[in-house]
Design an enzyme around this catalytic site. Structure first.
Site, PDB file in Angstrom:
ATOM      1  N   GLY A 139       7.225   5.738   7.875  1.00  0.00           N
ATOM      2  CA  GLY A 139       6.328   6.895   7.950  1.00  0.00           C
ATOM      3  C   GLY A 139       6.507   7.602   9.271  1.00  0.00           C
ATOM      4  O   GLY A 139       7.568   7.513   9.905  1.00  0.00           O
ATOM      5  N   SER A 140       5.463   8.294   9.704  1.00  0.00           N
ATOM      6  CA  SER A 140       5.571   9.107  10.912  1.00  0.00           C
ATOM      7  C   SER A 140       5.591   8.239  12.177  1.00  0.00           C
ATOM      8  O   SER A 140       5.062   7.124  12.182  1.00  0.00           O
ATOM      9  CB  SER A 140       4.383  10.068  10.972  1.00  0.00           C
ATOM     10  OG  SER A 140       3.186   9.324  10.989  1.00  0.00           O
ATOM     11  N   GLU A 173      10.321   2.236  10.478  1.00  0.00           N
ATOM     12  CA  GLU A 173      11.306   3.300  10.202  1.00  0.00           C
ATOM     13  C   GLU A 173      10.545   4.612  10.310  1.00  0.00           C
ATOM     14  O   GLU A 173       9.704   4.910   9.456  1.00  0.00           O
ATOM     15  CB  GLU A 173      11.860   3.158   8.777  1.00  0.00           C
ATOM     16  CG  GLU A 173      12.676   1.917   8.536  1.00  0.00           C
ATOM     17  CD  GLU A 173      14.041   1.962   9.200  1.00  0.00           C
ATOM     18  OE1 GLU A 173      14.463   3.026   9.663  1.00  0.00           O
ATOM     19  OE2 GLU A 173      14.664   0.898   9.270  1.00  0.00           O
ATOM     20  N   VAL A 207       1.905   7.288  13.365  1.00  0.00           N
ATOM     21  CA  VAL A 207       1.278   6.115  12.736  1.00  0.00           C
ATOM     22  C   VAL A 207       2.087   4.857  13.088  1.00  0.00           C
ATOM     23  O   VAL A 207       1.518   3.786  13.328  1.00  0.00           O
ATOM     24  CB  VAL A 207       1.148   6.299  11.204  1.00  0.00           C
ATOM     25  CG1 VAL A 207       0.562   5.049  10.563  1.00  0.00           C
ATOM     26  CG2 VAL A 207       0.282   7.509  10.873  1.00  0.00           C
ATOM     27  N   GLY A 208       3.395   4.997  13.178  1.00  0.00           N
ATOM     28  CA  GLY A 208       4.254   3.854  13.518  1.00  0.00           C
ATOM     29  C   GLY A 208       3.882   3.237  14.862  1.00  0.00           C
ATOM     30  O   GLY A 208       3.891   2.018  15.014  1.00  0.00           O
ATOM     31  N   CYS A 216      13.522  11.963   5.917  1.00  0.00           N
ATOM     32  CA  CYS A 216      13.558  11.571   7.329  1.00  0.00           C
ATOM     33  C   CYS A 216      14.921  11.906   7.921  1.00  0.00           C
ATOM     34  O   CYS A 216      15.066  12.074   9.117  1.00  0.00           O
ATOM     35  CB  CYS A 216      13.250  10.094   7.475  1.00  0.00           C
ATOM     36  SG  CYS A 216      14.227   9.108   6.366  1.00  0.00           S
ATOM     37  N   LYS A 252       0.852  -1.190   0.000  1.00  0.00           N
ATOM     38  CA  LYS A 252       0.000   0.000   0.000  1.00  0.00           C
ATOM     39  C   LYS A 252       0.888   1.240   0.000  1.00  0.00           C
ATOM     40  O   LYS A 252       1.492   1.586   1.013  1.00  0.00           O
ATOM     41  CB  LYS A 252      -0.912   0.045   1.229  1.00  0.00           C
ATOM     42  CG  LYS A 252      -1.947   1.161   1.080  1.00  0.00           C
ATOM     43  CD  LYS A 252      -2.369   1.795   2.380  1.00  0.00           C
ATOM     44  CE  LYS A 252      -1.616   3.020   2.778  1.00  0.00           C
ATOM     45  NZ  LYS A 252      -1.708   4.186   1.876  1.00  0.00           N
ATOM     46  N   GLU A 287       9.434  17.136  14.750  1.00  0.00           N
ATOM     47  CA  GLU A 287       9.764  16.985  13.333  1.00  0.00           C
ATOM     48  C   GLU A 287       8.828  17.879  12.512  1.00  0.00           C
ATOM     49  O   GLU A 287       7.611  17.800  12.642  1.00  0.00           O
ATOM     50  CB  GLU A 287       9.574  15.523  12.907  1.00  0.00           C
ATOM     51  CG  GLU A 287      10.001  15.295  11.467  1.00  0.00           C
ATOM     52  CD  GLU A 287       9.785  13.865  10.986  1.00  0.00           C
ATOM     53  OE1 GLU A 287       8.694  13.315  11.224  1.00  0.00           O
ATOM     54  OE2 GLU A 287      10.693  13.318  10.348  1.00  0.00           O
TER      55      GLU A 287
END
Ligand code: NAD
Length: 496
Positions: free
Chosen positions: A227-228, A249, A231-232, A283, A174, A384
C-alpha cells in the site's frame, strides 16, 4: 443484492458489529457490487484464534502436500478466469484485458508455489569439527496478517497468501475496502481447493479498525503489507515495537528515460502503456518521462497526439483502453495534483480534467494528462499521484538523465530506452531502483522474479520468485554431533 460475510474458521459468518457498507462500480456508481461487513477488533480476535488453532495442524502437513492444494486453487482460478476478470473490472475499473492479466498472475503464483513445495531449499555446510553435521531448515512463523491494496485485487493477495501457506503459516487477510468481492472469490476458491478450516481467514473492514487490530494483535507474528508509504511507515513502526516480522511494498515514482539513439516508436508505445495502463494506478506506473534534449520537442509532439486518442470508458467493453479511477476521493486527489502542477509552473499540454462524456458521467473518469517543462523541485515531479498524470522533463545527456531519475525518495521500477549497450549497462549499474527495464516500460513484472524497491518503496524485502519464501519462513540452524564426545566449537580442534 448479495450480502457478504467474513470467513472465519472455515465458515462464512456475519461481523459482530452488524454494520455494513456498499461496494460500488467506479465506472458506474449506481451499480452496487455487494454489501460487505464493517468488522472490528472482535472479528479479528476470532479470526486470529482460528488461525492460531489451525497452525498447529497446518505446519505439520508436508510442504509438497500443501503445494498440491495450491495447485488445485490455481486450476480453479484458471477455470474461472473470465468470471474473476469480469468481476474485477466491475469492482475496480481496470480494463478487461488487464483484469485477465491480474488473474493470470495469481494463477502463475499458485503453480509456482506448487513447485516450490518440492523445493523450499535451504543450506548445508560442513562443520569445523569432525563427526558433526551442520545444516539449516526452513520453518513456518505462525499467524500472518495480510493487508492489501485495491489495484491488484487478485494478484497481490495471491503473491502473499500462497507462499505464506506453502511455508506452513496461517493467515488473517484484510483486503482493501474498495475490492472486497475479489477477495471473497479468492478465499472461496482456496476453501474449495481444500485449504483446511482456520488456515485462511478473511475479515472485511477499514484499515483504521480491522487493519490496526491485526497489526496490534500479539498473536500475529508477521505482517505482509502492500500500500502507500504513509500507511507502510505506521505498520513498520508498530511491527518494530512489537518485534514482528514485517514486509512492506510501498509507493513509487517511476521514471522512463529515452535517449536520443533509442527506437523512438518503441519508446512511445512503452510510455503510453506505462503511464496510462491501469489508469496510472500501478505502483510501477511511469509517472516521470526523462527525454534527452535533442529529441525533447519531437517526442512530446507525438506523445500528445497519441495520448489524446486513448479511448476512455467502461473496461468491460473490449475496445476501451483506459478505465476510471478507483473512487471519487482518488479522482479529487489527482485533480488537486494537476492544479498544483499548474500553480508551480509546469506546462499542461494534454488532459487535466474530469472525463464526463456520455455514460462516463456516472464514473470516476479522468483524462490522460501530460505536463511538460517539469522541474525537479516541483510537487508533481516528487510525489506519487497514482493516476493518469505524466510529468516530462528534459535531460542534457545520459548522465543528467540518470541523476534526474535518481532524484526521488522512491525506488521501485525504472526504464531506459537506448540502443547503446554501454549506456544500458551503465544505467543498470547506476539507477537506484528495485527493478530496471531496458527497452521496455516500467510496468509488467513476472511472478517468478523478485519484486520490490529501494528507499521509501519498502523495507528491503522482495516478494515474488524464490525470495518471497525468505519472508514467510524462518531459518533454523541444526547441528548433529555424532562423535560421542563433548566437542567445543572454536576451542577444540580436529587434530587428535
Ligand atoms: P493504502 O495504504 O491506503 O491502503 C492499503 C491497505 O492498508 C488497505 O487495505 C487499507 O485498508 C489498509 N490500511 C489503511 N490504514 C491502515 C492502518 N492504519 N493499519 C493497517 N492497515 C491500514 O493504499 P491503497 O490506496 O489501497 O493503494 C495504493 C498504494 O499502494 C499506492 O501508494 C501504491 O504505490 C501502493 N502499491 C504498492 C505496490 C508495491 O508492490 N510496491 C503494489 C501496489 C500498490
Amino acid at each position: 443484492m448479495k450480502e457478504y460475510k467474513n470467513f472465519i474458521d472455515g465458515k462464512w459468518v456475519p461481523s459482530v458489529t452488524g454494520k455494513t457498507y456498499e461496494d460500488r462500480n467506479p465506472a458506474n456508481y449506481d451499480e452496487v457490487i455487494g454489501i460487505f461487513p464493517q468488522s472490528n477488533y472482535e472479528d479479528v480476535e476470532r479470526a486470529v484464534k482460528a488461525a492460531k488453532k489451525a497452525y498447529e495442524y497446518w505446519r505439520s502437513v508436508p510442504a509438497p502436500k500443501r503445494g498440491e492444494i495450491l495447485r488445485k486453487a490455481g486450476e480453479l482460478m484458471l477455470q474461472r478466469k473470465e468470471e474473476l476478470a469480469r468481476l474485477m473490472t466491475q469492482e475496480m475499473g481496470k480494463i478487461l484485458k488487464e483484469a485477465r492479466g491480474d488473474v493470470q498472475e495469481g494463477i502463475d503464483t499458485a503453480f509456482y508455489a506448487f513447485g516450490e513445495g518440492r523445493r523450499l531449499f535451504s543450506y548445508t555446510t560442513p562443520s569445523e569439527l569432525p563427526n558433526k553435521m551442520a545444516f539449516v531448515i526452513r520453518q513456518p512463523i505462525g499467524v500472518w496478517g495480510i493487508i492489501t491494496p485495491w489495484n491488484f485485487p487478485i494478484a497481490i493477495p495471491s503473491w502473499k497468501i500462497f507462499p505464506a501457506l506453502l511455508c506452513g503459516n496461517t493467515v488473517v487477510f484484510k483486503p482493501a475496502t474498495d475490492t472486497p468481492a475479489c477477495a471473497a472469490k479468492l478465499v472461496e476458491i482456496l476453501a474449495e481447493a481444500g485449504v483446511p478450516d482456520g488456515v485462511v481467514n478473511l475479515v472485511f473492514g477499514k484499515g483504521g479498525e480491522v487493519g490496526e487490530a491485526i497489526l496490534n494483535h500479539p498473536e500475529i507474528r508477521g505482517v505482509s503489507f502492500t500500500g502507500s508509504s504513509e500507511v507502510g511507515k505506521r505498520i513498520g513502526e508498530v511491527c518494530g515495537k512489537m518485534l514482528k516480522k514485517c514486509s512492506l511494498e510501498l509507493g513509487g515514482k517511476n521514471a522512463q528515460i529515452v535517449l536520443k539513439d533509442a527506437n523512438l516508436d518503441l519508446a512511445l508505445e512503452g510510455v503510453l502503456w506505462g503511464a496510462f495502463g491501469t489508469t496510472g494506478q500501478r505502483c510501477t506506473a511511469t509517472s516521470r518521462l526523462i527525454l534527452e534534449e535533442e529529441i525533447y520537442e519531437q517526442f512530446i509532439e507525438r506523445l500528445i497526439e497519441r495520448a489524446k486518442k486513448i479511448k476512455i470508458g467502461n473496461g468491460l467493453k473490449e475496445d476501451t483502453e483506459m478505465g476510471p479511477l478507483i473512487n471519487e476521493s482518488q479522482r479529487k486527489r489527482v485533480d488537486e495534483y494537476v492544479k498544483i502542477g499548474i500553480k508551480e509552473g509546469a506546462k499542461l499540454v494534454c488532459g487535466g480534467k474530469y472525463y464526463e462524456e456520455g455514460e462516463c458521467k456516472k464514473g470516476f473518469f479522468y483524462e490522460p494528462t501530460i505536463f511538460v517543462d517539469v522541474k525537479e523541485d516541483m510537487t508533481i515531479f516528487q510525489e506519487e499521484i497514482f493516476g493518469p498524470v505524466l510529468s516530462v522533463i528534459k535531460a542534457k545527456n545520459f548522465e543528467d538523465a540518470i541523476r534526474i531519475l535518481n532524484n526521488s525518495r522512491y525506488g521501485l521500477s525504472s526504464s531506459i530506452y537506448t540502443n547503446d549497450i554501454r549506456k544500458a549497462a551503465k544505467a543498470i549499474e547506476m539507477i537506484e531502483a528495485g527493478i530496471t527495464y531496458v527497452n521496455a516500460p516500467t510496468i509488467g513484472a513476472e511472478c517468478h522474479l523478485p519484486f520490490g524497491g529501494v528507499k521509501e518503496t519498502g523495507n528491503g524485502h522482495r516478494e515474488g520468485g524464490w525470495t518471497v519464501y525468505d519472508i514467510f519462513s524462518e531459518l533454523k540452524t541444526v547441528y548433529i554431533d555424532y562423535s560421542g564426545i563433548l566437542q567445543k566449537a572454536q576451542i577444540d580442534t580436529w587434530e587428535k
